[in-house]
Scaffold this motif. Structure first.
Motif, PDB file in Angstrom:
ATOM      1  N   TYR A  82       5.773  -8.498  16.427  1.00 22.77           N
ATOM      2  CA  TYR A  82       5.720  -7.081  15.888  1.00 22.77           C
ATOM      3  C   TYR A  82       7.110  -6.587  15.506  1.00 22.77           C
ATOM      4  CZ  TYR A  82       6.955  -6.356  20.825  1.00 22.77           C
ATOM      5  OH  TYR A  82       7.501  -6.757  21.947  1.00 22.77           O
ATOM      6  N   VAL A  83       7.201  -5.406  14.858  1.00 17.47           N
ATOM      7  CA  VAL A  83       8.493  -4.797  14.447  1.00 17.47           C
ATOM      8  C   VAL A  83       8.070  -3.683  15.372  1.00 17.47           C
ATOM      9  CG1 VAL A  83       9.454  -3.589  12.572  1.00 17.47           C
ATOM     10  CG2 VAL A  83       8.561  -5.799  12.130  1.00 17.47           C
ATOM     11  N   HIS A  84       9.601  -3.493  16.067  1.00 14.25           N
ATOM     12  CA  HIS A  84       9.641  -2.086  17.007  1.00 14.25           C
ATOM     13  C   HIS A  84      10.882  -1.613  16.573  1.00 14.25           C
ATOM     14  CE1 HIS A  84      12.224  -3.992  19.671  1.00 14.25           C
ATOM     15  NE2 HIS A  84      11.800  -5.238  19.203  1.00 14.25           N
ATOM     16  N   GLY A  85      11.103  -0.322  17.404  1.00  9.64           N
ATOM     17  CA  GLY A  85      12.411   0.497  17.016  1.00  9.64           C
ATOM     18  C   GLY A  85      11.987   1.653  16.240  1.00  9.64           C
ATOM     19  N   TRP A  86      10.727   1.960  15.644  1.00 16.75           N
ATOM     20  CA  TRP A  86      10.396   3.224  15.111  1.00 16.75           C
ATOM     21  C   TRP A  86      10.722   4.469  15.508  1.00 16.75           C
ATOM     22  CZ3 TRP A  86       6.002   2.549  11.112  1.00 16.75           C
ATOM     23  CH2 TRP A  86       5.798   1.381  10.529  1.00 16.75           C
ATOM     24  N   LYS A  87      11.866   4.870  15.377  1.00 19.44           N
ATOM     25  CA  LYS A  87      12.548   6.127  16.134  1.00 19.44           C
ATOM     26  C   LYS A  87      12.758   7.417  15.227  1.00 19.44           C
ATOM     27  CE  LYS A  87      14.089   3.603  19.712  1.00 19.44           C
ATOM     28  NZ  LYS A  87      14.781   3.306  21.000  1.00 19.44           N
ATOM     29  N   ARG A  88      12.613   6.875  13.703  1.00 21.23           N
ATOM     30  CA  ARG A  88      12.918   8.045  12.721  1.00 21.23           C
ATOM     31  C   ARG A  88      12.217   7.836  11.771  1.00 21.23           C
ATOM     32  NH1 ARG A  88      17.352   4.964  12.946  1.00 21.23           N
ATOM     33  NH2 ARG A  88      17.416   4.728  10.219  1.00 21.23           N
ATOM     34  N   GLY A  89      11.844   9.074  10.840  1.00 25.18           N
ATOM     35  CA  GLY A  89      11.030   9.089   9.715  1.00 25.18           C
ATOM     36  C   GLY A  89      11.440   8.322   8.496  1.00 25.18           C
ATOM     37  N   ASP A  90      12.720   7.916   8.595  1.00 28.94           N
ATOM     38  CA  ASP A  90      13.145   7.283   7.325  1.00 28.94           C
ATOM     39  C   ASP A  90      12.872   5.806   7.614  1.00 28.94           C
ATOM     40  OD1 ASP A  90      15.155   6.873   9.263  1.00 28.94           O
ATOM     41  OD2 ASP A  90      16.936   6.539   7.598  1.00 28.94           O
ATOM     42  N   GLN A  91      12.377   5.024   8.550  1.00 27.11           N
ATOM     43  CA  GLN A  91      12.145   3.619   8.629  1.00 27.11           C
ATOM     44  C   GLN A  91      10.674   3.556   8.381  1.00 27.11           C
ATOM     45  OE1 GLN A  91      12.769   4.254  12.822  1.00 27.11           O
ATOM     46  NE2 GLN A  91      14.547   2.877  12.967  1.00 27.11           N
ATOM     47  N   TYR A  92      10.745   2.497   7.547  1.00 28.14           N
ATOM     48  CA  TYR A  92       9.140   2.013   6.917  1.00 28.14           C
ATOM     49  C   TYR A  92       9.242   0.627   6.775  1.00 28.14           C
ATOM     50  CZ  TYR A  92      10.729   2.393   2.167  1.00 28.14           C
ATOM     51  OH  TYR A  92      11.186   2.642   1.067  1.00 28.14           O
ATOM     52  N   ILE A  93       8.070   0.035   6.472  1.00 32.84           N
ATOM     53  CA  ILE A  93       7.988  -1.601   6.255  1.00 32.84           C
ATOM     54  C   ILE A  93       7.036  -1.588   4.729  1.00 32.84           C
ATOM     55  CG2 ILE A  93       6.895  -3.858   6.942  1.00 32.84           C
ATOM     56  CD1 ILE A  93       7.319  -2.665   9.754  1.00 32.84           C
ATOM     57  N   SER A  94       7.450  -2.375   4.063  1.00 35.82           N
ATOM     58  CA  SER A  94       6.712  -2.751   2.635  1.00 35.82           C
ATOM     59  C   SER A  94       6.377  -4.036   2.436  1.00 35.82           C
ATOM     60  CB  SER A  94       7.495  -1.756   1.761  1.00 35.82           C
ATOM     61  OG  SER A  94       8.456  -2.393   1.176  1.00 35.82           O
ATOM     62  N   TRP A  95       5.438  -4.080   1.788  1.00 35.20           N
ATOM     63  CA  TRP A  95       4.783  -5.427   1.198  1.00 35.20           C
ATOM     64  C   TRP A  95       4.480  -5.161  -0.554  1.00 35.20           C
ATOM     65  CZ3 TRP A  95       3.285  -3.045   5.562  1.00 35.20           C
ATOM     66  CH2 TRP A  95       3.363  -3.567   6.690  1.00 35.20           C
ATOM     67  N   LYS A  96       4.956  -6.198  -1.185  1.00 31.53           N
ATOM     68  CA  LYS A  96       4.354  -6.204  -2.514  1.00 31.53           C
ATOM     69  C   LYS A  96       3.166  -7.086  -2.823  1.00 31.53           C
ATOM     70  CE  LYS A  96       8.825  -5.032  -4.355  1.00 31.53           C
ATOM     71  NZ  LYS A  96       9.181  -3.818  -5.364  1.00 31.53           N
ATOM     72  N   VAL A  97       2.469  -6.306  -3.516  1.00 30.18           N
ATOM     73  CA  VAL A  97       1.158  -7.278  -3.777  1.00 30.18           C
ATOM     74  C   VAL A  97       0.490  -6.956  -5.304  1.00 30.18           C
ATOM     75  CG1 VAL A  97       0.405  -7.075  -1.374  1.00 30.18           C
ATOM     76  CG2 VAL A  97      -0.207  -5.391  -2.970  1.00 30.18           C
ATOM     77  N   ARG A  98      -0.101  -8.038  -5.866  1.00 29.21           N
ATOM     78  CA  ARG A  98      -0.430  -7.886  -7.127  1.00 29.21           C
ATOM     79  C   ARG A  98      -1.857  -8.493  -7.285  1.00 29.21           C
ATOM     80  NH1 ARG A  98       2.800 -11.709  -9.148  1.00 29.21           N
ATOM     81  NH2 ARG A  98       1.496 -13.573  -8.933  1.00 29.21           N
ATOM     82  N   LEU A  99      -2.673  -7.709  -8.022  1.00 27.36           N
ATOM     83  CA  LEU A  99      -4.046  -7.909  -8.231  1.00 27.36           C
ATOM     84  C   LEU A  99      -4.085  -8.209  -9.614  1.00 27.36           C
ATOM     85  CD1 LEU A  99      -5.752  -5.030  -6.041  1.00 27.36           C
ATOM     86  CD2 LEU A  99      -5.296  -7.258  -5.595  1.00 27.36           C
ATOM     87  N   THR A 100      -4.877  -9.333  -9.970  1.00 27.91           N
ATOM     88  CA  THR A 100      -5.382  -9.899 -11.276  1.00 27.91           C
ATOM     89  C   THR A 100      -6.474  -9.117 -12.064  1.00 27.91           C
ATOM     90  OG1 THR A 100      -6.413 -11.781 -10.761  1.00 27.91           O
ATOM     91  CG2 THR A 100      -4.069 -12.026 -11.156  1.00 27.91           C
ATOM     92  N   THR A 101      -7.487  -8.582 -11.092  1.00 30.44           N
ATOM     93  CA  THR A 101      -8.644  -7.836 -11.387  1.00 30.44           C
ATOM     94  C   THR A 101      -8.701  -6.934 -10.294  1.00 30.44           C
ATOM     95  OG1 THR A 101     -10.078  -9.139 -10.036  1.00 30.44           O
ATOM     96  CG2 THR A 101      -9.802  -9.995 -12.442  1.00 30.44           C
ATOM     97  N   ALA A 102      -9.693  -5.827 -10.416  1.00 29.02           N
ATOM     98  CA  ALA A 102      -9.837  -4.479  -9.674  1.00 29.02           C
ATOM     99  C   ALA A 102     -10.485  -5.276  -8.622  1.00 29.02           C
ATOM    100  CB  ALA A 102     -10.606  -3.677 -10.536  1.00 29.02           C
ATOM    101  N   ALA A 103     -10.408  -4.302  -7.374  1.00 25.75           N
ATOM    102  CA  ALA A 103     -10.982  -5.033  -5.961  1.00 25.75           C
ATOM    103  C   ALA A 103     -10.794  -3.882  -5.171  1.00 25.75           C
ATOM    104  CB  ALA A 103      -9.935  -6.123  -5.383  1.00 25.75           C
ATOM    105  N   ARG A 104     -11.925  -3.834  -4.258  1.00 23.99           N
ATOM    106  CA  ARG A 104     -11.788  -2.774  -2.950  1.00 23.99           C
ATOM    107  C   ARG A 104     -11.841  -3.763  -1.823  1.00 23.99           C
ATOM    108  NH1 ARG A 104     -16.893   0.594  -2.141  1.00 23.99           N
ATOM    109  NH2 ARG A 104     -17.783  -1.613  -2.048  1.00 23.99           N
ATOM    110  N   PHE A 105     -11.015  -2.968  -0.793  1.00 26.03           N
ATOM    111  CA  PHE A 105     -10.682  -3.377   0.424  1.00 26.03           C
ATOM    112  C   PHE A 105     -10.721  -2.390   1.554  1.00 26.03           C
ATOM    113  CE2 PHE A 105      -7.671  -5.189  -2.658  1.00 26.03           C
ATOM    114  CZ  PHE A 105      -7.907  -6.468  -2.441  1.00 26.03           C
ATOM    115  N   ASN A 106     -10.968  -2.754   2.997  1.00 27.02           N
ATOM    116  CA  ASN A 106     -11.309  -2.168   3.903  1.00 27.02           C
ATOM    117  C   ASN A 106      -9.750  -2.476   4.366  1.00 27.02           C
ATOM    118  OD1 ASN A 106     -13.782  -0.952   3.972  1.00 27.02           O
ATOM    119  ND2 ASN A 106     -14.528  -2.966   4.850  1.00 27.02           N
TER     120      ASN A 106
END
Length: 187
Positions: A82-106
């Motif tokens: 895991y990632v820990h140490g979330w103590k401030r509002g300016d901390q976050y995690i991001s991932w870049k994703v690409r879809l070649t066609t429309a899709a739905r996800f849970n």
């Protein structure tokens, strides 16, 4: 081509960045089939192409980009990837994703929390904002896995983010992963 028979495999260009390699319905070797790719120049990018049909896409915190100082990785073992140490509002995690066609996800989340954890968070992708609240118990650390919401996305590139909204404990949570489970068209 497949190394076993050296017969060329059919390929199909999806767009400027993506190529589909069509494989036979039956693998030539049930244990270890080798696909040979011969190319002069290969160009890649770091944007993830999620599965849109069957397989759950697991966005592990270890694979995301950490934003804001103070976030730290666990030791990477089974109970601490895991990632820990979330103590401030300016901390976050991001991932870049690409879809070649429309899709739905849970969309789901997996994290660890204990009595010192608490607060609320949001998961964003495209125009969708999914709000969540950390479930903390009184003493012992526990792992929470839950489905959050459904998201429909047209083809394109996206940034998936997990950000704190309010931190009420000494840290928000210990984030393991965000999941994007494809929803088949017929459902």
């Amino acid at each position: 081509y497949l190394l076993a028979d050296k017969q060329p495999l059919k390929t199909e260009r999806v767009n400027a960045k993506d190529l589909i390699i069509h494989l036979p319905a039956m693998a030539p070797d049930t244990v270890n089939s080798v696909i040979v790719l011969e190319m002069k120049d290969i160009k890649t990018d770091s944007v993830r192409l999620p599965d849109i049909k069957d397989i759950a896409n697991v966005m592990r915190a270890f694979d995301g980009a950490l934003h804001g100082s103070g976030l730290q990785y666990g030791d990477g073992k089974l109970a601490a990837y895991y990632v820990h140490g979330w103590k401030r509002g300016d901390q976050y995690i991001s991932w870049k994703v690409r879809l070649t066609t429309a899709a739905r996800f849970n969309v789901g989340i997996k994290y660890a929390a204990d009595a010192s954890s608490g607060g609320s968070y949001e998961i964003r992708i495209g125009d969708k904002v999914i709000a969540g609240k950390v479930i903390a118990e009184e003493k012992k650390q526990h792992i929470v896995s839950q489905q959050l919401d459904t998201v429909s996305l047209p083809a394109g590139e996206y940034e998936l983010t997990a950000k704190p909204v309010q931190i009420t404990g000494t840290e928000l949570m210990k984030l393991f992963e965000i999941t994007m489970q494809p929803i088949p068209d017929h459902l």
